[in-house]
Design an enzyme around this catalytic site. Sequence first.
Site, PDB file in Angstrom:
ATOM      1  N   GLY A 120      16.509  58.356 -43.841  1.00 26.81           N
ATOM      2  CA  GLY A 120      17.448  57.698 -42.924  1.00 26.81           C
ATOM      3  C   GLY A 120      16.885  56.375 -42.445  1.00 26.81           C
ATOM      4  O   GLY A 120      17.580  55.339 -42.437  1.00 26.81           O
ATOM      5  N   THR A 141       7.634  62.049 -43.983  1.00 28.20           N
ATOM      6  CA  THR A 141       8.478  63.227 -43.778  1.00 28.20           C
ATOM      7  C   THR A 141       7.770  64.450 -44.342  1.00 28.20           C
ATOM      8  O   THR A 141       7.165  64.380 -45.421  1.00 28.20           O
ATOM      9  CB  THR A 141       9.881  63.129 -44.425  1.00 28.20           C
ATOM     10  OG1 THR A 141      10.473  64.439 -44.437  1.00 28.20           O
ATOM     11  CG2 THR A 141       9.875  62.615 -45.841  1.00 28.20           C
ATOM     12  N   ILE A 142       7.887  65.539 -43.613  1.00 28.96           N
ATOM     13  CA  ILE A 142       7.315  66.784 -44.148  1.00 28.96           C
ATOM     14  C   ILE A 142       8.095  67.205 -45.396  1.00 28.96           C
ATOM     15  O   ILE A 142       7.570  67.940 -46.224  1.00 28.96           O
ATOM     16  CB  ILE A 142       7.332  67.937 -43.112  1.00 28.96           C
ATOM     17  CG1 ILE A 142       8.758  68.289 -42.661  1.00 28.96           C
ATOM     18  CG2 ILE A 142       6.445  67.624 -41.931  1.00 28.96           C
ATOM     19  CD1 ILE A 142       8.856  69.609 -41.897  1.00 28.96           C
ATOM     20  N   ASP A 143       9.338  66.722 -45.541  1.00 31.18           N
ATOM     21  CA  ASP A 143      10.194  67.193 -46.637  1.00 31.18           C
ATOM     22  C   ASP A 143       9.757  66.666 -48.009  1.00 31.18           C
ATOM     23  O   ASP A 143      10.139  67.240 -49.034  1.00 31.18           O
ATOM     24  CB  ASP A 143      11.651  66.754 -46.411  1.00 31.18           C
ATOM     25  CG  ASP A 143      12.195  67.210 -45.072  1.00 31.18           C
ATOM     26  OD1 ASP A 143      11.669  68.193 -44.521  1.00 31.18           O
ATOM     27  OD2 ASP A 143      13.140  66.579 -44.570  1.00 31.18           O
ATOM     28  N   ARG A 178       6.789  96.283 -45.875  1.00 31.62           N
ATOM     29  CA  ARG A 178       8.064  95.591 -45.640  1.00 31.62           C
ATOM     30  C   ARG A 178       8.278  94.415 -46.588  1.00 31.62           C
ATOM     31  O   ARG A 178       7.328  93.902 -47.167  1.00 31.62           O
ATOM     32  CB  ARG A 178       8.064  95.007 -44.218  1.00 31.62           C
ATOM     33  CG  ARG A 178       8.309  96.034 -43.151  1.00 31.62           C
ATOM     34  CD  ARG A 178       8.104  95.418 -41.780  1.00 31.62           C
ATOM     35  NE  ARG A 178       8.499  96.325 -40.734  1.00 31.62           N
ATOM     36  CZ  ARG A 178       8.060  96.273 -39.484  1.00 31.62           C
ATOM     37  NH1 ARG A 178       7.198  95.329 -39.131  1.00 31.62           N
ATOM     38  NH2 ARG A 178       8.476  97.130 -38.593  1.00 31.62           N
ATOM     39  N   MET A 185      11.196  74.587 -43.549  1.00 35.36           N
ATOM     40  CA  MET A 185      12.060  73.401 -43.552  1.00 35.36           C
ATOM     41  C   MET A 185      11.997  72.697 -44.909  1.00 35.36           C
ATOM     42  O   MET A 185      11.350  73.179 -45.827  1.00 35.36           O
ATOM     43  CB  MET A 185      11.628  72.454 -42.444  1.00 35.36           C
ATOM     44  CG  MET A 185      12.078  72.875 -41.068  1.00 35.36           C
ATOM     45  SD  MET A 185      11.614  71.614 -39.862  1.00 35.36           S
ATOM     46  CE  MET A 185      12.611  72.121 -38.470  1.00 35.36           C
ATOM     47  N   GLY A 186      12.633  71.539 -44.981  1.00 30.22           N
ATOM     48  CA  GLY A 186      12.605  70.762 -46.228  1.00 30.22           C
ATOM     49  C   GLY A 186      13.928  70.101 -46.553  1.00 30.22           C
ATOM     50  O   GLY A 186      14.061  69.451 -47.580  1.00 30.22           O
ATOM     51  N   GLU A 238      14.972  76.146 -46.306  1.00 29.57           N
ATOM     52  CA  GLU A 238      16.187  76.170 -45.460  1.00 29.57           C
ATOM     53  C   GLU A 238      17.418  75.698 -46.219  1.00 29.57           C
ATOM     54  O   GLU A 238      18.543  76.080 -45.890  1.00 29.57           O
ATOM     55  CB  GLU A 238      15.981  75.313 -44.206  1.00 29.57           C
ATOM     56  CG  GLU A 238      15.727  73.851 -44.493  1.00 29.57           C
ATOM     57  CD  GLU A 238      15.555  72.982 -43.250  1.00 29.57           C
ATOM     58  OE1 GLU A 238      15.653  73.494 -42.130  1.00 29.57           O
ATOM     59  OE2 GLU A 238      15.305  71.775 -43.418  1.00 29.57           O
ATOM     60  N   ARG A 291       5.998  70.941 -38.158  1.00 29.15           N
ATOM     61  CA  ARG A 291       5.892  69.513 -37.813  1.00 29.15           C
ATOM     62  C   ARG A 291       4.881  69.256 -36.703  1.00 29.15           C
ATOM     63  O   ARG A 291       4.551  68.104 -36.409  1.00 29.15           O
ATOM     64  CB  ARG A 291       7.267  68.986 -37.368  1.00 29.15           C
ATOM     65  CG  ARG A 291       8.308  69.057 -38.437  1.00 29.15           C
ATOM     66  CD  ARG A 291       9.331  67.942 -38.384  1.00 29.15           C
ATOM     67  NE  ARG A 291       9.785  67.555 -37.100  1.00 29.15           N
ATOM     68  CZ  ARG A 291      11.075  67.514 -36.721  1.00 29.15           C
ATOM     69  NH1 ARG A 291      12.018  67.896 -37.564  1.00 29.15           N
ATOM     70  NH2 ARG A 291      11.412  67.087 -35.538  1.00 29.15           N
TER      71      ARG A 291
HETATM   72  O1  F6P Z   1      13.399  65.923 -42.041  1.00 32.60           O
HETATM   73  C1  F6P Z   1      12.473  66.686 -41.347  1.00 32.60           C
HETATM   74  C2  F6P Z   1      13.094  67.954 -40.811  1.00 32.60           C
HETATM   75  O2  F6P Z   1      12.090  68.692 -40.162  1.00 32.60           O
HETATM   76  C3  F6P Z   1      13.817  68.792 -41.868  1.00 32.60           C
HETATM   77  O3  F6P Z   1      12.925  69.553 -42.646  1.00 32.60           O
HETATM   78  C4  F6P Z   1      14.732  69.601 -40.982  1.00 32.60           C
HETATM   79  O4  F6P Z   1      15.864  70.027 -41.710  1.00 32.60           O
HETATM   80  C5  F6P Z   1      15.109  68.637 -39.897  1.00 32.60           C
HETATM   81  O5  F6P Z   1      14.097  67.650 -39.858  1.00 32.60           O
HETATM   82  C6  F6P Z   1      15.222  69.271 -38.535  1.00 32.60           C
HETATM   83  O6  F6P Z   1      15.665  68.329 -37.633  1.00 32.60           O
HETATM   84  P1  F6P Z   1      15.611  68.546 -36.048  1.00 32.60           P
HETATM   85  O7  F6P Z   1      14.199  68.302 -35.587  1.00 32.60           O
HETATM   86  O8  F6P Z   1      16.547  67.553 -35.526  1.00 32.60           O
HETATM   87  O9  F6P Z   1      16.010  69.972 -35.765  1.00 32.60           O
END
Ligand code: F6P
Length: 364
Positions: A120, A141-143, A178, A185-186, A238, A291
């Site tokens: 973004g 970005t962690i993604d 279990r 995330m990602g 996710e 994060r």
């Molecule tokens: O882009 C980084 C990220 O942590 C994604 O992995 C996640 O989908 C999103 O941001 C979560 O955003 P927020 O912090 O607004 O919940």
Amino acid sequence: MKGSLKRIGILTGGGDCPGLNAVIRSIAKPAMTYFGATVIGVMDGFEGLVEGRMRELAPKDIGGIVNLGGTILGTSNKGNPFQYPVETPKGIEVLDYSRQAIQNYRDWGLDALIAIGGDGTMHIVDRFTELGLNLVGVPKTIDNDLSSTDVTFGYDSAVYVATEAIDRLHTTASAHHRVMVVEVMGRYAGWIALGSGVAGGADAILIPEIPFKWEKVYEHVLLRSKQGNKFSIICVAEGAKPADGGLVVKETDKKRTDPVRLGGIAELVGRKISESTGLETREVVLGHVLRGGSPTPYDRILATKYGSMALQLVSEKKFGYMVSLRGTEVSAVPVKEAIMQLRTVPLDSQLIMSARAVGTCFGD
Ligand code: F6P
């Protein structure tokens, strides 16, 4: 650069990630020390640029922060100046505030602005570059989903935390026999799930790039159970989706740069496995834990190299570029190139093949 670029702005945009402060430090320290520049911190990402919230950074602001998570400047994923959300009597309206941001850039006398952010943020860097501002981007970005760079800083730290969580889940899953479903995330890319799933030895890894079939997942955990493995670990991104369904969305919020907030797939996967196989399941959503906290040494080093290169680009007046890692070398690419498409996991990725070779199920 001495004498030519006197005022350099820095901002951090989008979701935070470990390593942001290491980048800020590696830009601001040499800028102040070697180039005699004034460094202006823009608060809370592009929101701060629109609202004119900035302050001069002092050497004490940037000391001792290489290991600090978060960002000393604050950040926001709701401040796109070109689509700025404003509360009006009619509700939230999304308006173009880019002129106000440009005015603030000029009022603060910035010669250049370094924006540290993800997809973004890089789109915004590109738009302002087209409008004549002097911007440079640093991929965060962690993604790990930005094109034109091998890796974004923050990814290694997120994978480290997720792997440790999977290690911990192994012992409790095994003790209780279990199926544990762990959601990471990602966004629309499976890099974190794939990296941590492989490193943590997950039995199944579900990623957006490979829509999964429910039957394949059930068969895998049942087979493990029959073979005497009384537990299974499923690492799910996710953004993963079943072949017969869609993304699981937690909420949509039009104030956000990406209005969609993902979340909830682990709950669905856990419930379906339990209903269809009779195995006991539990779900864990790691979410923002990925994060938070200190960056790994790898991310600190990468962030430091990225910051230096960003400053070098500014000193060479190479604007509209994003710093990038190729192999072991940090260089620069036009930001336009970096935003052309999201970088998802290639289906012929060596890591997917290696995971399959050790018996990991991808649900296909
Ligand atoms: O882009 C980084 C990220 O942590 C994604 O992995 C996640 O989908 C999103 O941001 C979560 O955003 P927020 O912090 O607004 O919940």
